[in-house]
Scaffold this active site. Structure first.
Site: not given
Length: 153
Positions: A109, A121
């Site tokens: 998350e 990411y």
């Protein structure tokens, strides 16, 4: 010896690292993990690593593994060392370690406001699979979390 001559190396986090890692986390986050959170991760057998150059702590990562899935719980790089590839190195090593012990997927998350992390990411091939409403504490209430995953196999 010059600072440039010192190697940057990863080591398993241990009890002696807890104060420095908690201090680094507190310097990075408005709502940081506590020393106890890191101690619990160590005691829980999570994959917890530090990145050092000489004696200087540059960053850390915490990954929890359950059967064939891994979850990146926390990752951080000292502000003055951000943008130098240390986050990418920590993330890459976390993925490799998870894969070595049987993980086929890594979840995480991230705050939408943490654009630098979101970019990292995505650069590594993570894809957004969901959104958790009001997941993180924020100065003006709560902030959502973007949920990402990546196949490791």
């Amino acid at each position: 010896m010059s600072l440039l001559a010192l190697a940057t190396e990863s080591f398993p986090m241990n009890e002696r690292d807890l104060d420095a890692v908690a201090a680094l986390e507190a310097s990075l986050q408005a709502f940081p993990w506590s020393r106890g959170n890191f101690a619990d991760s160590l005691a829980g057998g999570h994959s917890v690593w530090v990145l050092r150059r000489g004696g200087e702590l540059l960053g850390f990562s915490v990954v929890m593994q359950v059967i064939d899935e891994a979850h990146l719980l926390n990752i951080g790089v000292a502000a003055r060392h951000q943008g130098c590839g240390h986050g990418a190195r920590l993330l890459s090593q976390a993925m490799e370690r998870a894969k070595l012990v049987g993980a086929t997927k890594l979840f995480l998350e991230v705050r939408p406001s943490n654009e630098r992390a979101v970019e990292l990411y995505r650069h590594f091939g993570f894809r957004q699979i969901g959104r958790r409403k009001a997941y993180y504490p924020a100065t003006d209430g709560r902030e959502d979390a973007l949920v990402f995953d990546k196949e490791l196999a």
